[in-house]
Design a protein around this motif. Structure first.
Motif, PDB file in Angstrom:
ATOM      1  N   ALA A 182       0.840  -1.207   0.000  1.00  0.00           N
ATOM      2  CA  ALA A 182       0.000   0.000   0.000  1.00  0.00           C
ATOM      3  C   ALA A 182       0.871   1.252   0.000  1.00  0.00           C
ATOM      4  CB  ALA A 182      -0.931  -0.010   1.210  1.00  0.00           C
ATOM      5  N   ALA A 183       1.939   1.213   0.788  1.00  0.00           N
ATOM      6  CA  ALA A 183       2.838   2.377   0.875  1.00  0.00           C
ATOM      7  C   ALA A 183       3.498   2.653  -0.476  1.00  0.00           C
ATOM      8  CB  ALA A 183       3.901   2.137   1.957  1.00  0.00           C
ATOM      9  N   VAL A 184       3.938   1.611  -1.135  1.00  0.00           N
ATOM     10  CA  VAL A 184       4.609   1.781  -2.430  1.00  0.00           C
ATOM     11  C   VAL A 184       3.616   2.289  -3.480  1.00  0.00           C
ATOM     12  CG1 VAL A 184       5.788   0.543  -4.308  1.00  0.00           C
ATOM     13  CG2 VAL A 184       6.447   0.141  -1.925  1.00  0.00           C
ATOM     14  N   ALA A 185       2.408   1.720  -3.471  1.00  0.00           N
ATOM     15  CA  ALA A 185       1.389   2.164  -4.436  1.00  0.00           C
ATOM     16  C   ALA A 185       1.056   3.642  -4.223  1.00  0.00           C
ATOM     17  CB  ALA A 185       0.138   1.306  -4.299  1.00  0.00           C
ATOM     18  N   ALA A 186       1.177   4.110  -2.979  1.00  0.00           N
ATOM     19  CA  ALA A 186       0.843   5.507  -2.670  1.00  0.00           C
ATOM     20  C   ALA A 186       2.030   6.457  -2.854  1.00  0.00           C
ATOM     21  CB  ALA A 186       0.320   5.603  -1.238  1.00  0.00           C
ATOM     22  N   GLY A 187       3.193   5.926  -3.217  1.00  0.00           N
ATOM     23  CA  GLY A 187       4.306   6.825  -3.527  1.00  0.00           C
ATOM     24  C   GLY A 187       5.555   6.676  -2.675  1.00  0.00           C
ATOM     25  N   ALA A 188       5.587   5.697  -1.768  1.00  0.00           N
ATOM     26  CA  ALA A 188       6.831   5.480  -1.013  1.00  0.00           C
ATOM     27  C   ALA A 188       7.859   4.841  -1.949  1.00  0.00           C
ATOM     28  CB  ALA A 188       6.583   4.577   0.188  1.00  0.00           C
ATOM     29  N   GLU A 189       9.105   5.299  -1.842  1.00  0.00           N
ATOM     30  CA  GLU A 189      10.143   4.769  -2.733  1.00  0.00           C
ATOM     31  C   GLU A 189      10.970   3.671  -2.091  1.00  0.00           C
ATOM     32  OE1 GLU A 189      10.260   8.892  -3.148  1.00  0.00           O
ATOM     33  OE2 GLU A 189      11.575   8.704  -4.898  1.00  0.00           O
ATOM     34  N   ALA A 190      10.863   3.562  -0.781  1.00  0.00           N
ATOM     35  CA  ALA A 190      11.588   2.495  -0.071  1.00  0.00           C
ATOM     36  C   ALA A 190      10.798   2.151   1.187  1.00  0.00           C
ATOM     37  CB  ALA A 190      12.998   2.953   0.293  1.00  0.00           C
ATOM     38  N   ILE A 191      11.022   0.934   1.671  1.00  0.00           N
ATOM     39  CA  ILE A 191      10.362   0.475   2.888  1.00  0.00           C
ATOM     40  C   ILE A 191      11.442   0.164   3.917  1.00  0.00           C
ATOM     41  CG2 ILE A 191       8.937  -1.370   3.911  1.00  0.00           C
ATOM     42  CD1 ILE A 191       7.345   0.368   1.972  1.00  0.00           C
ATOM     43  N   CYS A 192      11.213   0.613   5.146  1.00  0.00           N
ATOM     44  CA  CYS A 192      12.126   0.315   6.251  1.00  0.00           C
ATOM     45  C   CYS A 192      11.385  -0.585   7.225  1.00  0.00           C
ATOM     46  CB  CYS A 192      12.524   1.633   6.928  1.00  0.00           C
ATOM     47  SG  CYS A 192      13.553   1.401   8.386  1.00  0.00           S
TER      48      CYS A 192
END
Ligand code: FMN
Length: 306
Positions: A182-192
């Motif tokens: 969900a975060a990536v679909a909304a525009g996050a470029e990386a996940i921590c």
């Protein structure tokens, strides 16, 4: 002797000199350590999480030692984003640090306002959205364990800043992959991942909880297998997204394990309390490992363990 390995870590639009960072909230603002640690040699310094107004945090005691780890309920103590920008950020810049500002809030609007202020400031390389703090009465973790809320916060912050966005997620809702997607679909470029795990500690002699707020977040070596599990799982569902692994890293070998599982970068948290120079030692240990085994770059070992 082989050539010096390429230590660079590319996380989307953000390129770091090496993949080793200090984790949010475990290294102060970074400047406190600049006489001890050359901040310009770290991949990045992640600040303590910043809120719109200053926060005192939770009442003491708010830290307890546990087997192979610690439980904390600091509660986002910080001077507020304005003081950070005016007083601390220039000193971090002067020390040559690559600064990733951690953003926290009780409401979606607070995340947006803090992010907007930081993106107008000079010298912030990226924002890490703390969607995972277990020590807040409102906001924090709740945004990171419900994928719809995660998407809303990330999308709203995305509108407010052009800086690279990292979403930091929590293991406390079960699997992290749905929120990460969900975060990536909304525009996050990386996940921590991961923030701390919910826990309590009891003092049998005083017959009380060890923390004033009763519940805290567990970190340190005890959580490493859990962090590695989540990294590996999220890697499978988001093979093209840069991932930052954090949880229980206290040696170069620990960091290498995360990279072998697919991490683009690794953060050091609790281990900083034991040895404030540990992150730099891990940079050197990683370089030595690559040299010894004849790998030309960090990229060459990423994801070798599937
Ligand atoms: C004392 C303490 C304070 C922390 N403060 C924050 C914070 O402000 N923001 C945040 O995103 N994570 C915070 N964390 C979580 C760490 O950044 C990290 O995700 C977690 O501790 C797991 O890594 P570790 O086992 O290496 O400590 C804190 C952890 C500790 C132990």
């Amino acid at each position: 002797m082989g050539l010096t390995p390429d230590m660079q870590a590319a996380l989307g639009r953000l390129t770091l000199r090496n993949p080793i960072m200090v984790a949010a909230g475990t290294f102060g603002y970074g400047v406190e350590y600049r006489d001890l640690v050359d901040l310009s040699e770290l991949g990045a310094v992640v600040t303590r999480s910043l809120t719109l107004t200053p926060r005192m945090g939770n009442p003491p005691p708010r830290v307890a030692e546990t087997p192979a780890g610690m439980l904390n309920a600091i509660g986002l103590q910080n001077d507020g984003v304005d003081a950070f920008i005016i007083e601390t950020l220039p000193r971090l810049r002067e020390a040559g640090a690559t600064v990733i500002a951690s953003v926290a809030g009780e409401t979606l609007e607070e995340y947006v306002q803090v992010a907007a202020k930081l993106s107008r400031a000079e010298g912030v390389a990226a924002l890490e959205l703390n969607l995972s703090c277990p020590n807040q009465a409102r906001g924090g973790m709740e945004f990171g364990v419900q994928p719809e809320l995660t998407a809303q916060v990330v999308a709203a912050v995305r509108q407010a800043t052009d800086l690279p966005l990292i979403a930091k997620l929590s293991p406390n809702g079960g699997e992290i992959a749905p929120a990460a997607q969900a975060a990536v679909a909304a525009g996050a470029e990386a996940i921590c991942l991961i923030n701390t795990l919910l826990g309590v500690a009891v003092d049998a002699h005083r017959r009380q909880f060890r923390l004033a707020s009763k519940v805290g977040g567990l970190s340190g070596p005890a959580v490493k297998p859990i962090a590695q599990y989540h990294l590996w799982r999220v890697r499978q569902s988001l093979p093209d997204t840069p991932l930052i692994g954090v949880g229980g890293v206290s040696s170069a070998e620990d960091a290498i394990e995360f990279i072998l599982l697919g991490a683009h970068a690794v953060q050091i948290g609790t281990a900083n309390y034991v040895q404030p120079t540990i992150a730099l030692e891990i940079v050197q240990g990683l370089r030595d490992y690559l040299t010894t085994h004849g790998f030309p770059s960090v990229d060459a070992i990423r994801g070798l363990v599937q």
